[in-house]
Scaffold this motif. Structure first.
Motif, PDB file in Angstrom:
ATOM      1  N   ILE A 149      30.127  43.205  58.086  1.00  0.00           N
ATOM      2  CA  ILE A 149      31.245  44.147  58.054  1.00  0.00           C
ATOM      3  C   ILE A 149      32.263  43.773  56.971  1.00  0.00           C
ATOM      4  O   ILE A 149      32.870  44.653  56.346  1.00  0.00           O
ATOM      5  CB  ILE A 149      31.922  44.239  59.435  1.00  0.00           C
ATOM      6  N   HIS A 150      32.441  42.471  56.739  1.00  0.00           N
ATOM      7  CA  HIS A 150      33.373  42.056  55.691  1.00  0.00           C
ATOM      8  C   HIS A 150      32.826  42.398  54.307  1.00  0.00           C
ATOM      9  O   HIS A 150      33.589  42.812  53.421  1.00  0.00           O
ATOM     10  CB  HIS A 150      33.647  40.556  55.792  1.00  0.00           C
ATOM     11  N   ILE A 151      31.536  42.220  54.096  1.00  0.00           N
ATOM     12  CA  ILE A 151      30.944  42.552  52.790  1.00  0.00           C
ATOM     13  C   ILE A 151      31.047  44.049  52.517  1.00  0.00           C
ATOM     14  O   ILE A 151      31.354  44.478  51.395  1.00  0.00           O
ATOM     15  CB  ILE A 151      29.482  42.069  52.726  1.00  0.00           C
ATOM     16  N   LEU A 152      30.806  44.862  53.537  1.00  0.00           N
ATOM     17  CA  LEU A 152      30.921  46.307  53.363  1.00  0.00           C
ATOM     18  C   LEU A 152      32.364  46.712  53.075  1.00  0.00           C
ATOM     19  O   LEU A 152      32.626  47.575  52.216  1.00  0.00           O
ATOM     20  CB  LEU A 152      30.411  47.018  54.617  1.00  0.00           C
ATOM     21  N   PHE A 153      33.296  46.088  53.766  1.00  0.00           N
ATOM     22  CA  PHE A 153      34.710  46.363  53.515  1.00  0.00           C
ATOM     23  C   PHE A 153      35.097  45.935  52.100  1.00  0.00           C
ATOM     24  O   PHE A 153      35.849  46.634  51.397  1.00  0.00           O
ATOM     25  CB  PHE A 153      35.561  45.617  54.540  1.00  0.00           C
ATOM     26  N   LEU A 154      34.576  44.803  51.665  1.00  0.00           N
ATOM     27  CA  LEU A 154      34.835  44.325  50.312  1.00  0.00           C
ATOM     28  C   LEU A 154      34.254  45.286  49.271  1.00  0.00           C
ATOM     29  O   LEU A 154      34.886  45.535  48.227  1.00  0.00           O
ATOM     30  CB  LEU A 154      34.238  42.927  50.142  1.00  0.00           C
ATOM     31  N   ALA A 155      33.082  45.825  49.536  1.00  0.00           N
ATOM     32  CA  ALA A 155      32.486  46.797  48.612  1.00  0.00           C
ATOM     33  C   ALA A 155      33.338  48.065  48.527  1.00  0.00           C
ATOM     34  O   ALA A 155      33.525  48.634  47.436  1.00  0.00           O
ATOM     35  CB  ALA A 155      31.069  47.136  49.066  1.00  0.00           C
ATOM     36  N   PHE A 156      33.870  48.518  49.662  1.00  0.00           N
ATOM     37  CA  PHE A 156      34.767  49.671  49.652  1.00  0.00           C
ATOM     38  C   PHE A 156      35.982  49.396  48.765  1.00  0.00           C
ATOM     39  O   PHE A 156      36.361  50.242  47.934  1.00  0.00           O
ATOM     40  CB  PHE A 156      35.239  49.988  51.075  1.00  0.00           C
ATOM     41  N   ALA A 157      36.593  48.236  48.929  1.00  0.00           N
ATOM     42  CA  ALA A 157      37.807  47.914  48.175  1.00  0.00           C
ATOM     43  C   ALA A 157      37.528  47.832  46.674  1.00  0.00           C
ATOM     44  O   ALA A 157      38.315  48.334  45.858  1.00  0.00           O
ATOM     45  CB  ALA A 157      38.401  46.604  48.684  1.00  0.00           C
ATOM     46  N   LEU A 158      36.420  47.201  46.301  1.00  0.00           N
ATOM     47  CA  LEU A 158      36.087  47.091  44.881  1.00  0.00           C
ATOM     48  C   LEU A 158      35.811  48.463  44.269  1.00  0.00           C
ATOM     49  O   LEU A 158      36.295  48.776  43.171  1.00  0.00           O
ATOM     50  CB  LEU A 158      34.873  46.175  44.702  1.00  0.00           C
ATOM     51  N   ALA A 159      35.028  49.288  44.960  1.00  0.00           N
ATOM     52  CA  ALA A 159      34.713  50.623  44.437  1.00  0.00           C
ATOM     53  C   ALA A 159      35.969  51.476  44.316  1.00  0.00           C
ATOM     54  O   ALA A 159      36.147  52.220  43.331  1.00  0.00           O
ATOM     55  CB  ALA A 159      33.685  51.299  45.333  1.00  0.00           C
ATOM     56  N   GLU A 160      36.857  51.390  45.297  1.00  0.00           N
ATOM     57  CA  GLU A 160      38.094  52.160  45.233  1.00  0.00           C
ATOM     58  C   GLU A 160      38.989  51.694  44.103  1.00  0.00           C
ATOM     59  O   GLU A 160      39.657  52.513  43.451  1.00  0.00           O
ATOM     60  CB  GLU A 160      38.834  52.056  46.563  1.00  0.00           C
ATOM     61  N   CYS A 161      39.020  50.402  43.854  1.00  0.00           N
ATOM     62  CA  CYS A 161      39.845  49.888  42.764  1.00  0.00           C
ATOM     63  C   CYS A 161      39.329  50.382  41.408  1.00  0.00           C
ATOM     64  O   CYS A 161      40.110  50.785  40.545  1.00  0.00           O
ATOM     65  CB  CYS A 161      39.871  48.365  42.815  1.00  0.00           C
ATOM     66  N   LEU A 162      38.016  50.386  41.218  1.00  0.00           N
ATOM     67  CA  LEU A 162      37.442  50.884  39.964  1.00  0.00           C
ATOM     68  C   LEU A 162      37.695  52.383  39.810  1.00  0.00           C
ATOM     69  O   LEU A 162      38.051  52.857  38.723  1.00  0.00           O
ATOM     70  CB  LEU A 162      35.941  50.588  39.931  1.00  0.00           C
ATOM     71  N   ALA A 163      37.506  53.146  40.884  1.00  0.00           N
ATOM     72  CA  ALA A 163      37.750  54.592  40.816  1.00  0.00           C
ATOM     73  C   ALA A 163      39.223  54.893  40.570  1.00  0.00           C
ATOM     74  O   ALA A 163      39.561  55.829  39.835  1.00  0.00           O
ATOM     75  CB  ALA A 163      37.276  55.256  42.102  1.00  0.00           C
ATOM     76  N   ALA A 164      40.108  54.118  41.171  1.00  0.00           N
ATOM     77  CA  ALA A 164      41.541  54.337  40.956  1.00  0.00           C
ATOM     78  C   ALA A 164      41.933  54.018  39.514  1.00  0.00           C
ATOM     79  O   ALA A 164      42.791  54.703  38.942  1.00  0.00           O
ATOM     80  CB  ALA A 164      42.351  53.475  41.917  1.00  0.00           C
ATOM     81  N   GLY A 165      41.321  53.001  38.919  1.00  0.00           N
ATOM     82  CA  GLY A 165      41.587  52.712  37.518  1.00  0.00           C
ATOM     83  C   GLY A 165      41.171  53.853  36.610  1.00  0.00           C
ATOM     84  O   GLY A 165      41.895  54.214  35.671  1.00  0.00           O
ATOM     85  N   ARG A 166      40.006  54.437  36.878  1.00  0.00           N
ATOM     86  CA  ARG A 166      39.568  55.587  36.089  1.00  0.00           C
ATOM     87  C   ARG A 166      40.489  56.786  36.301  1.00  0.00           C
ATOM     88  O   ARG A 166      40.828  57.502  35.337  1.00  0.00           O
ATOM     89  CB  ARG A 166      38.141  55.953  36.475  1.00  0.00           C
ATOM     90  N   ALA A 167      40.916  57.021  37.549  1.00  0.00           N
ATOM     91  CA  ALA A 167      41.837  58.134  37.814  1.00  0.00           C
ATOM     92  C   ALA A 167      43.176  57.929  37.124  1.00  0.00           C
ATOM     93  O   ALA A 167      43.770  58.881  36.603  1.00  0.00           O
ATOM     94  CB  ALA A 167      42.032  58.278  39.326  1.00  0.00           C
ATOM     95  N   LEU A 168      43.660  56.699  37.095  1.00  0.00           N
ATOM     96  CA  LEU A 168      44.919  56.418  36.405  1.00  0.00           C
ATOM     97  C   LEU A 168      44.798  56.671  34.908  1.00  0.00           C
ATOM     98  O   LEU A 168      45.727  57.199  34.283  1.00  0.00           O
ATOM     99  CB  LEU A 168      45.337  54.964  36.661  1.00  0.00           C
TER     100      LEU A 168
END
Length: 215
Positions: A149-168
């Motif tokens: 569950i921690h690895i999946l949560f970590l994957a969510f956070a990393l993917a969201e950070c990359l997507a947010a950088g592109r959106a910015l």
């Protein structure tokens, strides 16, 4: 003999308040159709980021429930300082995650650069370090379900950070273009302000109006 010249309006014979009002209306309509309005109406929402946030909202309660259950199973086997660290980490991640998801959701839909920036800061400064601590520190007696569950949560956070950088990056380009278009519109409208007579636009050409004899 000197010749005196005067500027002639764009519409020969169209003078007076009625023509001034018509010219002002046309000028206002032209400003309304400026490119800045079409650019401002475009939506810059990043669809992958919105989907990740949407699924993360449903995953957060499952992560909290699983983390609490795994902590109850191994709580008596952990040293005192590890017990305090795990409890603090779970509470901190839960509170920060609620705030982070709200900022990401609002910033992405409303084209809000500060909200998206703070979303990335919370992800990089708090969520990722705490989740990496939960995944990598063997002193926590990590259980298989807990690691998953921690690895999946970590994957969510990393993917969201990359997507947010592109959106910015996309949103910054849009705001820069919109700012430049507005400045160009201001300069263009400034050139039509303060016409000498009745607000009429004048040609650069001149025509003689009188021939006077010089004594």
């Amino acid at each position: 003999m000197p010749v005196f010249y005067s500027a002639v309006p764009d519409d020969n014979g169209a003078v007076g308040p009625d023509h001034a009002a018509t010219t002002s209306a046309l000028r206002h309509e032209r400003c309304d159709l400026s490119p800045s309005r079409s650019v401002a109406s475009q939506v810059s929402c990043d669809l992958p980021l919105q989907m990740l946030i949407y699924f993360n909202v449903f995953y957060l309660p499952l992560w909290c429930l699983s983390s609490v259950c795994m902590l109850e199973v191994k709580f008596t086997y952990l040293p005192g300082y590890y017990q305090a660290l795990v409890i603090t980490g779970i509470v901190l991640v839960t509170i920060v995650e609620i705030l982070r998801l709200y900022l990401g959701y609002f910033g992405n839909l409303e084209d809000n650069v500060p909200a998206l920036s703070f979303f990335c800061v919370l992800t990089l400064a708090i969520q990722l370090p705490v989740l990496l601590f939960f995944v990598t520190d063997e002193g926590l007696a990590i259980l298989p379900l807990e690691r998953a569950i921690h690895i999946l949560f970590l994957a969510f956070a990393l993917a969201e950070c990359l997507a947010a950088g592109r959106a910015l990056r996309t949103l910054t380009k849009k705001l820069t273009l919109l700012f430049n278009l507005r400045q160009m519109a201001k300069v263009e409208s400034f050139g039509h302000v303060g016409a000498p007579v009745l607000g009429l636009a004048y040609r650069q050409a001149v025509t003689p109006v009188a021939h006077l004899s010089c004594r």
